[in-house]
Design a protein around this motif. Sequence first.
Motif, PDB file in Angstrom:
ATOM      1  N   SER A   2      65.013  99.641 -52.338  1.00 14.07           N
ATOM      2  CA  SER A   2      64.482  98.388 -52.856  1.00 14.07           C
ATOM      3  C   SER A   2      63.569  97.762 -51.810  1.00 14.07           C
ATOM      4  O   SER A   2      63.440  98.239 -50.699  1.00 14.07           O
ATOM      5  N   ASN A   3      62.929  96.652 -52.177  1.00 15.26           N
ATOM      6  CA  ASN A   3      62.088  95.961 -51.193  1.00 15.26           C
ATOM      7  C   ASN A   3      62.696  94.615 -50.828  1.00 15.26           C
ATOM      8  O   ASN A   3      61.990  93.649 -50.571  1.00 15.26           O
ATOM      9  N   GLU A   4      64.023  94.553 -50.788  1.00 20.42           N
ATOM     10  CA  GLU A   4      64.693  93.337 -50.327  1.00 20.42           C
ATOM     11  C   GLU A   4      64.502  93.183 -48.822  1.00 20.42           C
ATOM     12  O   GLU A   4      64.142  94.124 -48.123  1.00 20.42           O
ATOM     13  N   ASP A   5      64.778  91.969 -48.329  1.00 22.51           N
ATOM     14  CA  ASP A   5      64.613  91.716 -46.903  1.00 22.51           C
ATOM     15  C   ASP A   5      65.494  92.647 -46.080  1.00 22.51           C
ATOM     16  O   ASP A   5      66.589  93.043 -46.499  1.00 22.51           O
ATOM     17  N   ILE A   6      64.992  92.982 -44.886  1.00 25.97           N
ATOM     18  CA  ILE A   6      65.691  93.858 -43.950  1.00 25.97           C
ATOM     19  C   ILE A   6      65.881  93.083 -42.657  1.00 25.97           C
ATOM     20  O   ILE A   6      64.984  92.353 -42.229  1.00 25.97           O
ATOM     21  N   THR A   7      67.020  93.256 -42.011  1.00 23.52           N
ATOM     22  CA  THR A   7      67.251  92.672 -40.691  1.00 23.52           C
ATOM     23  C   THR A   7      67.493  93.790 -39.683  1.00 23.52           C
ATOM     24  O   THR A   7      68.338  94.658 -39.901  1.00 23.52           O
ATOM     25  N   LEU A   8      66.733  93.770 -38.598  1.00 21.62           N
ATOM     26  CA  LEU A   8      66.941  94.687 -37.481  1.00 21.62           C
ATOM     27  C   LEU A   8      67.476  93.879 -36.309  1.00 21.62           C
ATOM     28  O   LEU A   8      67.092  92.727 -36.108  1.00 21.62           O
ATOM     29  N   THR A   9      68.359  94.481 -35.525  1.00 22.04           N
ATOM     30  CA  THR A   9      68.899  93.790 -34.360  1.00 22.04           C
ATOM     31  C   THR A   9      68.868  94.711 -33.140  1.00 22.04           C
ATOM     32  O   THR A   9      68.986  95.931 -33.257  1.00 22.04           O
ATOM     33  N   GLU A  14      66.707  89.511 -33.106  1.00 16.03           N
ATOM     34  CA  GLU A  14      66.885  89.808 -34.525  1.00 16.03           C
ATOM     35  C   GLU A  14      65.558  89.577 -35.235  1.00 16.03           C
ATOM     36  O   GLU A  14      64.933  88.533 -35.079  1.00 16.03           O
ATOM     37  N   VAL A  15      65.118  90.577 -35.998  1.00 19.28           N
ATOM     38  CA  VAL A  15      63.870  90.445 -36.742  1.00 19.28           C
ATOM     39  C   VAL A  15      64.161  90.627 -38.228  1.00 19.28           C
ATOM     40  O   VAL A  15      64.963  91.475 -38.614  1.00 19.28           O
ATOM     41  N   THR A  16      63.540  89.778 -39.048  1.00 13.36           N
ATOM     42  CA  THR A  16      63.679  89.863 -40.501  1.00 13.36           C
ATOM     43  C   THR A  16      62.360  90.371 -41.076  1.00 13.36           C
ATOM     44  O   THR A  16      61.297  89.803 -40.782  1.00 13.36           O
ATOM     45  N   LEU A  17      62.439  91.415 -41.877  1.00  9.79           N
ATOM     46  CA  LEU A  17      61.252  91.987 -42.513  1.00  9.79           C
ATOM     47  C   LEU A  17      61.293  91.690 -44.007  1.00  9.79           C
ATOM     48  O   LEU A  17      62.352  91.719 -44.625  1.00  9.79           O
ATOM     49  N   GLN A  18      60.117  91.433 -44.569  1.00 12.72           N
ATOM     50  CA  GLN A  18      60.011  91.090 -45.984  1.00 12.72           C
ATOM     51  C   GLN A  18      59.033  92.045 -46.673  1.00 12.72           C
ATOM     52  O   GLN A  18      57.876  91.678 -46.940  1.00 12.72           O
ATOM     53  N   PRO A  19      59.467  93.268 -46.958  1.00  6.42           N
ATOM     54  CA  PRO A  19      58.565  94.213 -47.617  1.00  6.42           C
ATOM     55  C   PRO A  19      58.047  93.689 -48.944  1.00  6.42           C
ATOM     56  O   PRO A  19      56.887  93.918 -49.300  1.00  6.42           O
ATOM     57  N   GLY A  20      58.873  92.942 -49.680  1.00  4.29           N
ATOM     58  CA  GLY A  20      58.451  92.430 -50.976  1.00  4.29           C
ATOM     59  C   GLY A  20      57.440  91.304 -50.890  1.00  4.29           C
ATOM     60  O   GLY A  20      56.800  90.950 -51.880  1.00  4.29           O
ATOM     61  N   ASN A  21      57.260  90.739 -49.712  1.00  3.26           N
ATOM     62  CA  ASN A  21      56.305  89.647 -49.499  1.00  3.26           C
ATOM     63  C   ASN A  21      55.222  90.099 -48.519  1.00  3.26           C
ATOM     64  O   ASN A  21      55.100  89.580 -47.417  1.00  3.26           O
ATOM     65  N   GLY A  22      54.489  91.120 -48.917  1.00  4.93           N
ATOM     66  CA  GLY A  22      53.327  91.528 -48.130  1.00  4.93           C
ATOM     67  C   GLY A  22      53.642  92.315 -46.887  1.00  4.93           C
ATOM     68  O   GLY A  22      52.795  92.400 -45.989  1.00  4.93           O
ATOM     69  N   GLY A  23      54.841  92.888 -46.783  1.00  8.13           N
ATOM     70  CA  GLY A  23      55.187  93.687 -45.606  1.00  8.13           C
ATOM     71  C   GLY A  23      55.204  92.880 -44.330  1.00  8.13           C
ATOM     72  O   GLY A  23      54.951  93.392 -43.239  1.00  8.13           O
ATOM     73  N   ARG A  24      55.563  91.589 -44.455  1.00 10.71           N
ATOM     74  CA  ARG A  24      55.471  90.732 -43.270  1.00 10.71           C
ATOM     75  C   ARG A  24      56.779  90.678 -42.493  1.00 10.71           C
ATOM     76  O   ARG A  24      57.853  90.959 -43.014  1.00 10.71           O
ATOM     77  N   LEU A 118      62.303  97.317 -32.876  1.00 10.67           N
ATOM     78  CA  LEU A 118      62.828  96.192 -32.108  1.00 10.67           C
ATOM     79  C   LEU A 118      63.635  96.710 -30.934  1.00 10.67           C
ATOM     80  O   LEU A 118      64.475  97.606 -31.085  1.00 10.67           O
ATOM     81  N   ALA A 119      63.366  96.168 -29.741  1.00 11.74           N
ATOM     82  CA  ALA A 119      64.190  96.408 -28.565  1.00 11.74           C
ATOM     83  C   ALA A 119      64.748  95.069 -28.102  1.00 11.74           C
ATOM     84  O   ALA A 119      64.412  94.024 -28.657  1.00 11.74           O
ATOM     85  N   GLU A 120      65.612  95.094 -27.093  1.00 10.72           N
ATOM     86  CA  GLU A 120      66.233  93.849 -26.632  1.00 10.72           C
ATOM     87  C   GLU A 120      65.192  92.851 -26.139  1.00 10.72           C
ATOM     88  O   GLU A 120      65.403  91.639 -26.219  1.00 10.72           O
ATOM     89  N   ASP A 121      64.062  93.356 -25.635  1.00 11.53           N
ATOM     90  CA  ASP A 121      63.064  92.456 -25.040  1.00 11.53           C
ATOM     91  C   ASP A 121      61.665  92.674 -25.593  1.00 11.53           C
ATOM     92  O   ASP A 121      60.686  92.231 -24.987  1.00 11.53           O
ATOM     93  N   SER A 122      61.541  93.355 -26.741  1.00 12.60           N
ATOM     94  CA  SER A 122      60.196  93.580 -27.278  1.00 12.60           C
ATOM     95  C   SER A 122      60.243  93.937 -28.757  1.00 12.60           C
ATOM     96  O   SER A 122      61.256  94.419 -29.274  1.00 12.60           O
ATOM     97  N   LEU A 123      59.105  93.696 -29.416  1.00 13.75           N
ATOM     98  CA  LEU A 123      58.898  94.109 -30.800  1.00 13.75           C
ATOM     99  C   LEU A 123      57.587  94.889 -30.832  1.00 13.75           C
ATOM    100  O   LEU A 123      56.555  94.399 -30.358  1.00 13.75           O
ATOM    101  N   THR A 124      57.617  96.104 -31.376  1.00 14.97           N
ATOM    102  CA  THR A 124      56.431  96.941 -31.472  1.00 14.97           C
ATOM    103  C   THR A 124      56.071  97.132 -32.940  1.00 14.97           C
ATOM    104  O   THR A 124      56.908  97.551 -33.741  1.00 14.97           O
ATOM    105  N   LEU A 125      54.831  96.794 -33.277  1.00  9.65           N
ATOM    106  CA  LEU A 125      54.318  96.949 -34.637  1.00  9.65           C
ATOM    107  C   LEU A 125      53.181  97.968 -34.597  1.00  9.65           C
ATOM    108  O   LEU A 125      52.224  97.807 -33.837  1.00  9.65           O
TER     109      LEU A 125
END
Length: 265
Positions: A2-9, A14-24, A118-125
């Motif tokens: 599905s394209n529900e929100d995803i949480t990575l830790t 903690e990062v929240t991803l919203q694939p259903g809202n433009g992949g943001r 996601l890492a403890e001290d960085s986010l890579t896109l």
Amino acid sequence: MSNEDITLTAGDAEVTLQPGNGGRVGGLRVGGIELLRRGERFGCFPMVPWCGRIRDGRFLDGAVVRQLPLNAPPHAIHGTARDGAWRIARVTGDEAVMAYDLVEPWPYSGRVTQVVRLAEDSLTLTMAVETYDTSFPAQIGWHPWFNRNLGGEGAQDVRLDFSPAWQEERGEDHLPTGNRIDPEPGPWDDCFGMPGGVDVTLTWPGQLELKVASREEWVVVYDEQEAAVCVEPQTGPPNGLNTMPRLVTPLEPLEATTVWSWRRL
């Protein structure tokens, strides 16, 4: 999937991803403190297959004039992928892959893939645009809305520090004129050149320092709104489909990466 929100830790990040809202990226919390402005239009959205404004929504593909909807009249702005739903291709605890197929009003078929780590001290896109048939010009960028103030007793507003080689002179139509000028003081809704790669530091005094980095050499800084400041690494300047097109071909995708790294103060 599905394209529900995803949480990575990772650690206390903690990062929240919203694939259903433009992949943001909908939110980024470090130690419980939210760094991004939350909301349907905010967070950090991918700008693809172009960044910023295209003059009159028109660009040339060879001798063919392509017309895009004017979603920021009199211009078209920030690509089409932020308006669509992305698919979740893969998720682990600290990494997710989202995909988006380019559709109308973009006139070419292609696929965009975005990898979030996601890492403890960085986010890579990391983002890539691929085509399997027709070549086309494209751009990649990210549009994060960082909270100007992180809250808490005595919290101070964010400070921006960067040393661009030049600023793109901005015309009355908000587009680069083609002239490069010495960087001017803000507030900004402006594009800057950093030939050694994007390197911008945001400091919330006494709280957090965050560095936005990319091997790309273009960054738009937008800090005219009270609630947030935007630091947007991208593969070319606004109106770049006309002035500095990067060609996506079946043999050569267009790829870009930005890394946000932080430390407590």
